[in-house]
Design a protein around this motif. Structure first.
Motif, PDB file in Angstrom:
ATOM      1  N   MET B   1       0.840  -1.199   0.000  1.00 41.93           N
ATOM      2  CA  MET B   1       0.000   0.000   0.000  1.00 41.93           C
ATOM      3  C   MET B   1       0.873   1.246   0.000  1.00 41.93           C
ATOM      4  SD  MET B   1      -2.907   1.488   0.046  1.00 41.93           S
ATOM      5  CE  MET B   1      -3.439   3.148   0.339  1.00 41.93           C
ATOM      6  N   LYS B   2       1.834   1.256   0.943  1.00 37.59           N
ATOM      7  CA  LYS B   2       2.711   2.419   1.039  1.00 37.59           C
ATOM      8  C   LYS B   2       3.509   2.608  -0.254  1.00 37.59           C
ATOM      9  CE  LYS B   2       3.224   3.475   5.713  1.00 37.59           C
ATOM     10  NZ  LYS B   2       3.352   2.754   6.940  1.00 37.59           N
ATOM     11  N   ASN B   3       3.977   1.450  -0.780  1.00 35.45           N
ATOM     12  CA  ASN B   3       4.770   1.534  -2.001  1.00 35.45           C
ATOM     13  C   ASN B   3       3.984   2.143  -3.158  1.00 35.45           C
ATOM     14  OD1 ASN B   3       7.265   0.736  -1.275  1.00 35.45           O
ATOM     15  ND2 ASN B   3       6.800  -1.454  -1.448  1.00 35.45           N
ATOM     16  N   SER B   4       2.715   1.728  -3.222  1.00 38.77           N
ATOM     17  CA  SER B   4       1.930   2.246  -4.339  1.00 38.77           C
ATOM     18  C   SER B   4       1.702   3.745  -4.181  1.00 38.77           C
ATOM     19  CB  SER B   4       0.603   1.490  -4.451  1.00 38.77           C
ATOM     20  OG  SER B   4      -0.162   1.722  -3.304  1.00 38.77           O
ATOM     21  N   ILE B   5       1.568   4.179  -2.921  1.00 39.00           N
ATOM     22  CA  ILE B   5       1.417   5.621  -2.697  1.00 39.00           C
ATOM     23  C   ILE B   5       2.672   6.345  -3.163  1.00 39.00           C
ATOM     24  CG2 ILE B   5       1.323   7.414  -0.909  1.00 39.00           C
ATOM     25  CD1 ILE B   5      -0.491   5.589   0.676  1.00 39.00           C
ATOM     26  N   ILE B   6       3.824   5.766  -2.784  1.00 35.55           N
ATOM     27  CA  ILE B   6       5.090   6.402  -3.146  1.00 35.55           C
ATOM     28  C   ILE B   6       5.228   6.483  -4.664  1.00 35.55           C
ATOM     29  CG2 ILE B   6       7.590   6.134  -3.042  1.00 35.55           C
ATOM     30  CD1 ILE B   6       7.088   4.703  -0.302  1.00 35.55           C
ATOM     31  N   GLU B   7       4.955   5.342  -5.307  1.00 38.58           N
ATOM     32  CA  GLU B   7       5.081   5.347  -6.768  1.00 38.58           C
ATOM     33  C   GLU B   7       4.132   6.368  -7.391  1.00 38.58           C
ATOM     34  OE1 GLU B   7       4.597   1.239  -7.790  1.00 38.58           O
ATOM     35  OE2 GLU B   7       6.502   0.816  -6.778  1.00 38.58           O
ATOM     36  N   PHE B   8       2.921   6.384  -6.851  1.00 39.76           N
ATOM     37  CA  PHE B   8       1.924   7.311  -7.366  1.00 39.76           C
ATOM     38  C   PHE B   8       2.441   8.746  -7.260  1.00 39.76           C
ATOM     39  CE2 PHE B   8      -1.956   9.895  -6.536  1.00 39.76           C
ATOM     40  CZ  PHE B   8      -2.470   9.818  -7.824  1.00 39.76           C
ATOM     41  N   ALA B   9       3.029   9.029  -6.091  1.00 37.68           N
ATOM     42  CA  ALA B   9       3.530  10.378  -5.862  1.00 37.68           C
ATOM     43  C   ALA B   9       4.625  10.722  -6.857  1.00 37.68           C
ATOM     44  CB  ALA B   9       4.066  10.502  -4.446  1.00 37.68           C
ATOM     45  N   PHE B  10       5.507   9.749  -7.113  1.00 34.39           N
ATOM     46  CA  PHE B  10       6.584  10.006  -8.055  1.00 34.39           C
ATOM     47  C   PHE B  10       6.038  10.298  -9.456  1.00 34.39           C
ATOM     48  CE2 PHE B  10       9.678   7.898  -5.120  1.00 34.39           C
ATOM     49  CZ  PHE B  10      10.470   9.032  -4.978  1.00 34.39           C
ATOM     50  N   VAL B  11       5.061   9.476  -9.857  1.00 33.24           N
ATOM     51  CA  VAL B  11       4.468   9.664 -11.178  1.00 33.24           C
ATOM     52  C   VAL B  11       3.884  11.065 -11.289  1.00 33.24           C
ATOM     53  CG1 VAL B  11       2.601   8.925 -12.703  1.00 33.24           C
ATOM     54  CG2 VAL B  11       4.016   7.227 -11.551  1.00 33.24           C
ATOM     55  N   ILE B  12       3.104  11.433 -10.258  1.00 31.45           N
ATOM     56  CA  ILE B  12       2.493  12.757 -10.253  1.00 31.45           C
ATOM     57  C   ILE B  12       3.564  13.833 -10.327  1.00 31.45           C
ATOM     58  CG2 ILE B  12       1.190  14.387  -8.824  1.00 31.45           C
ATOM     59  CD1 ILE B  12      -0.556  12.291  -9.991  1.00 31.45           C
TER      60      ILE B  12
ATOM     61  N   TRP C  71       0.968  15.899  -1.684  1.00 32.07           N
ATOM     62  CA  TRP C  71       1.680  14.636  -1.914  1.00 32.07           C
ATOM     63  C   TRP C  71       3.175  14.705  -1.642  1.00 32.07           C
ATOM     64  CZ3 TRP C  71      -0.307  10.132  -1.783  1.00 32.07           C
ATOM     65  CH2 TRP C  71      -1.628   9.919  -2.213  1.00 32.07           C
ATOM     66  N   LEU C  72       3.787  15.859  -1.911  1.00 31.46           N
ATOM     67  CA  LEU C  72       5.241  15.931  -1.739  1.00 31.46           C
ATOM     68  C   LEU C  72       5.652  16.540  -0.402  1.00 31.46           C
ATOM     69  CD1 LEU C  72       6.615  16.942  -5.235  1.00 31.46           C
ATOM     70  CD2 LEU C  72       6.782  14.749  -4.081  1.00 31.46           C
ATOM     71  N   PHE C  73       4.837  17.439   0.136  1.00 28.68           N
ATOM     72  CA  PHE C  73       5.239  18.099   1.378  1.00 28.68           C
ATOM     73  C   PHE C  73       4.538  17.500   2.592  1.00 28.68           C
ATOM     74  CE2 PHE C  73       6.062  22.302  -1.085  1.00 28.68           C
ATOM     75  CZ  PHE C  73       7.081  21.671  -1.770  1.00 28.68           C
TER      76      PHE C  73
END
Lengths: 326, 324, 350
Positions: B1-12, C71-73
């Motif tokens: 779950m956390k990983n998908s959030i992280i990946e999502f954030a990177f994509v965004i 999302w980033l901050f």
């Protein structure tokens, strides 16, 4: 034997004092030192260095070293806590906190008020630590006192950080002071507080026999007819005056009150009639020696004396726990 | 779950960055900053966020670029201010559109809310560089290793104000020339000193004033010449006489309404009646300057320092005597 | 309070008896964290309405800029705050159990000071070292100090918990004085940067930090729970533990290692955070009487909640002035510490 030691210690104090005023950033001959006293010439800067820079500094080192050592010795005796000292039990941070607030927030600069402000801060912090430790289960045992001291110091430290954060220009001025410094002292504050210090020292010596008894335990002391509560209040007053005067003169100077009484007891034993005078003398020698190191180690620059006392005192403290904390 | 959030954030994050990039693609250039990073910055940045008041904002204003927001200071009850700016440039938070972004550390959301098109920072914020870069292209200027002149050059390069900088440099060169026309600087020694906490402070060169004194070619006491470039020494009171010079400059704070007398009182704490033992003071050759004018990263400060040197030393009977 | 709910799984091969009250508190704390997280996502200088934040979380952002804010901050920062709080709290709980002293805390035994010394030295003495290395330096610093204190307090098989703490105080004071010396004599700009880090700020936390913290938690916390039984035995005293057949030395060192690792990793990311490790275990014990494992879970949640609140308050209350979370936790933490000191059971002083 112990009476013999006192003159010996006095000689040591005098020699260390002479060494202190003879060496410094500018090398001066012993003849110049003698001339400064016997044949003072107000136009001679070398004489000024000796009489107006080194002499006040040496006198304050003696007074502060002796006061903090005696304060530490008394605290250790009363609390039966080998680790009690003005810095660990919060008095030092109380006094510093009061001075920082007075200076930084209210802009109070007066040398006449400073000792009183420091005393008030030390008193408030000491009472707070004492109240917390007394109310805690187990009472004023070493651990409770140490931990409430650490907690009170930490809290005051956090508030000082917050004040600094809000006003960094003041921090810039105070950061040297907060490490404990003997530089740039004149004897004005000393003249104001010396009568108090003399009286307090005499009281400490008068009370010293009772401290020994108190050190044997509350019950024993009561059995021997000592009014322990009254005695404790008197001793607390002594400790607060000694600490406050020291902080007012030199800023927070850690570890002297911890280390010196321990060294004294290693040689003298637990008889406070001797521990008090010896602590005073050894405290004076110790701070004079530390201040010589602080002034010459990177001459012509200087290190704040408080940093050297902590750097030497820290390992000594650790050694004492290792060897005596069994 | 956390990983998908992280990946999502990177994509965004990447999507956002490329969108921003495209919008300005027509009008950007590549700038290599002091960390060696090639950064795509707008050719003509219109909303600059400056993360250091004295070292970045003040020079920017002198170059004619008014940043949209700046880090500042707070002191006691005073409103936030840009250190030294009001007296040197006239600009401050309360009389301009420059937004206060906080002191150290700046409020990064305030920076984002400013919607800057360029962020200029000192190395202090290297650890949040990725966050700053997410807001706008970010240039780091190395304030530790660079001289102030180099920092001015970099800022002029970024903001296309090289011409303004050249004018300022010409003005400064003329001011030094004016000093050299009327003062034989080689034969006059100078020093800048401060007293604090019972110690004496001296610098190899004391910021703007020090630069003027060095550029004009004055000599310094040996103890000062021994200090490494860019460093400061705190010395024992016993060295007072070794710091004597023909002219001694002392600065006093202005931001907290301190006076020259306050600065002198600090010397009294180092040595009582110090004036009797310091020849320059005894003979009235100890000159007072407000600290902001002597220390700020500013051509106005350089000019004020140069003018102070010129008016106090030239034509003075003492200076005339020793230069003969 | 004595009611238990028994969880039976896989035909009773795994059966867990869980105290209902503790479970309810666990749930309440979890909800409190979720609520605070929601609040923290909404708080800050960048104005975003609740609806906008919700839209962003649901993947329908109004614009790219506001999306970055969340999302980033805010999100990584708040998650980092929670994780760091959990780690410091668990580290404190482990230290308290191993020393049988309810007043142990990573910052009282020198771990934070070791990290501080390493980082301040890198900022002031070796400014050419990039800020990127700070976490590793902090880790190195705290590990060195932990090893030093362990080495100094090692006395063969029977350990003296009080000595461990007192040595920690001594070593901390010594190390702090070196740090102070550097701050006093260092360049003022570098000193103020160092002070910012020292005060404990989660300012810089990004998703990579969250990843590092989360992975550390996933690895270390199960370990902590696994040896929690041995820990329970040790809490009864070492002699009891020996008679119950617990390998004391192994458990002791394993726990200290985990405690140090948790605190060191957390400190390396955000700087020293005082008193969280001290308060959280006590607060958990006060909230519910329960087994060691559940107690640790409650401790973790309380720690996470405390740091999250402290960080959110620190960055939003006086914006744009940022108050480091370390100062906020200390100011809230000390009064709670004193309260606990007054309420602790006398036997802890042994």
């Amino acid at each position: 034997m112990l009476t013999m030691g006192v003159p010996l210690m006095l000689i040591l104090v005098v020699s260390m004092f002479l060494l202190h005023i003879s060496i410094g950033a500018k090398s001066l001959t012993y003849q110049t030192v003698i001339d400064a006293f016997s044949n003072f010439d107000v136009k001679n800067f070398d004489h000024i260095i000796i009489l107006k820079v080194r002499l006040p500094r040496a006198i304050i080192a003696i007074v502060v070293g002796a006061s903090l050592a005696v304060a530490g010795a008394i605290m250790q005796g009363v609390t039966r806590n080998p680790l009690a000292s003005p810095s660990i039990l919060g008095l030092m941070s109380g006094a510093s906190f009061a001075i920082v607030v007075a200076l930084g927030v209210f802009g109070v600069h007066s040398p006449f008020l400073t000792p009183w402000i420091a005393a008030f801060g030390a008193l408030a912090a000491a009472l707070l630590v004492l109240v917390i430790a007394t109310l805690a289960p187990g009472g004023t045992n070493p651990l409770n006192l140490t931990l409430s001291g650490v907690a009170v110091s930490a809290f005051l430290g956090a508030i000082i950080s917050l004040l600094n954060l809000m006003d960094e220009d003041n921090f810039d001025q105070l950061r040297v002071w907060l490490t404990g410094s003997l530089a740039g002292k004149n004897l004005n504050i000393f003249y104001i507080i010396s009568p108090w210090l003399v009286i307090t020292m005499i009281v400490a010596i008068i009370l010293s026999r009772k401290i020994t008894i108190l050190g044997m335990g509350e019950e024993v002391a009561k059995g021997l007819g000592v009014k322990t509560t009254g005695l404790k209040i008197q001793l607390l007053a002594v400790v607060i005056i000694l600490t406050a005067c020291s902080v007012a003169m030199a800023g927070p100077m850690g570890f002297i009150g911890l280390v010196v009484p321990h060294m004294v007891r290693l040689f003298i034993g637990a008889d406070y009639r001797w521990v008090i005078p010896y602590s005073a003398l050894l405290g004076a020698v110790y701070l004079l020696a530390v201040d010589i190191i602080a002034r010459v180690i990177i001459a012509p620059q200087e290190v704040s004396t408080g940093i050297i006392t902590a750097l030497l005192g820290g390992p000594l403290f650790i050694y004492l726990i290792k060897t005596r904390g069994r | 779950m956390k990983n998908s959030i992280i990946e999502f954030a990177f994509v965004i994050g990447f999507a956002a960055a490329s969108l921003l990039g495209n919008a300005h693609a027509a009008d950007t250039r590549i700038f290599t900053d002091d960390l060696g990073r090639a950064v795509e910055i707008p050719t003509h940045a219109s909303r600059i966020a400056s993360l250091h008041d004295g070292m970045l904002t003040l020079p920017l204003i002198e170059l004619g670029v008014i940043p949209a927001g700046s880090a500042g200071r707070i002191s006691g009850d005073l409103p936030p201010f840009i250190r030294g700016s009001k007296g040197l440039t006239g600009y401050d938070f309360d009389n301009s559109d420059i937004q206060f972004l906080g002191k150290y550390p700046v409020d990064i959301e305030k920076v984002a809310a400013l919607k800057p098109d360029l962020i200029i920072s000192t190395t202090t914020y290297e650890d949040i560089l990725n966050k700053l870069s997410a807001i706008a292209p970010t240039i780091i200027i190395d304030n530790v290793n660079n001289s102030r002149e180099q920092m001015f050059e970099t800022l002029a390069d970024i903001t296309h104000t090289q011409k303004t900088l050249d004018v300022l440099k010409t003005r400064y060169a003329q001011q030094i020339k004016d000093i050299n026309t009327v003062i034989d600087t080689k034969s006059i020694s100078v020093n800048v000193m401060q007293a604090s906490g019972g110690k004496l402070y001296v610098w190899h060169s004391y910021f703007s004033l020090g630069k003027v004194l060095r550029d004009a070619g004055f000599t310094f006491p040996k103890l000062v010449e021994d200090i490494a470039v860019g460093e400061r020494r705190e010395l024992s009171a016993e060295k007072l006489q070794d710091l004597n010079a023909d002219y001694i400059f002392v600065t006093y704070r202005t931001d907290r309404a301190r006076t020259p007398q306050d600065a002198m009182a600090e010397f009294e704490k180092v040595i009582p009646d110090f004036c009797n033992y310091l020849k320059a003071c005894r003979e009235n050759r100890m000159l007072m300057m407000p600290r902001e004018a002597a220390s700020s990263t500013s051509f106005t400060a350089l000019g004020l320092s140069a003018f102070t040197v010129l008016t106090h030393i030239s034509g003075n009977p003492y200076a005339a005597k020793i230069t003969k | 309070m004595n009611q238990y709910f028994t969880l039976r799984l896989f035909d009773q091969k795994i059966a867990l008896q869980l105290p209902i009250l503790a479970l309810l508190i666990f749930l309440a704390l979890f909800l409190a964290i979720v609520a605070s997280l929601a609040f923290s996502l909404n708080a800050g200088s960048y104005n975003l309405s609740l609806a906008e934040v919700l839209d962003i979380l649901l993947g329908e952002p109004a614009d790219a800029a506001s999306e970055k804010i969340v999302w980033l901050f805010r999100f990584p920062r708040s998650l980092a705050a929670i994780l760091v709080g959990m780690m410091m709290a668990l580290s404190g709980a482990a230290l308290q159990n191993i020393t049988r002293n309810g007043l142990a805390d990573p910052s009282l035994v020198g771990i934070s000071q070791g990290a501080a010394l390493a980082v301040v030295a890198s900022i002031i003495v070796f400014p050419e070292i990039s800020a990127v290395w700070r976490p590793w330096l902090a880790l190195l610093g705290s590990l060195s100090v932990a090893v030093l204190i362990q080495g100094l307090s090692y006395e063969g098989k029977v350990s003296k918990p009080i000595k461990f703490i007192l040595l920690g105080i001594g070593v901390s004071a010594f190390i702090s004085s070196i740090t102070t010396a550097m701050l006093t004599y260092g360049n003022i700009y570098q000193a103020s940067a160092a002070l910012g880090w020292l005060a404990g700020s989660i300012n810089g936390a990004d998703w990579l930090d969250v990843k590092i913290l989360a992975i550390s938690c996933f690895i270390l916390i199960p370990f902590l729970l696994i040896i929690s039984r041995s820990m329970a035995a040790i809490r009864m005293g070492e002699h009891v533990a020996i008679s119950l057949g617990t390998p004391i030395l192994f458990t002791r060192y394993a726990l200290i290692s985990i405690a140090v690792a948790l605190a060191a990793i957390a400190t390396s990311v955000v700087g020293p955070l005082g008193f969280v490790g001290l308060i959280a275990p006590h607060a958990a014990r006060r909230l519910a009487h329960c087994g060691v494992a559940v107690h640790l879970l409650l401790t973790a949640l309380i720690g996470g909640l405390l740091v999250l609140i402290a960080d959110t308050a620190g960055r939003a209350a006086f914006a744009p002035i940022q108050i480091p979370a370390g100062i906020v936790t200390q100011i809230i933490g000390v009064p709670i510490f004193v309260y606990l000191l007054l309420r602790q059971k006398a036997k802890i002083n042994g």
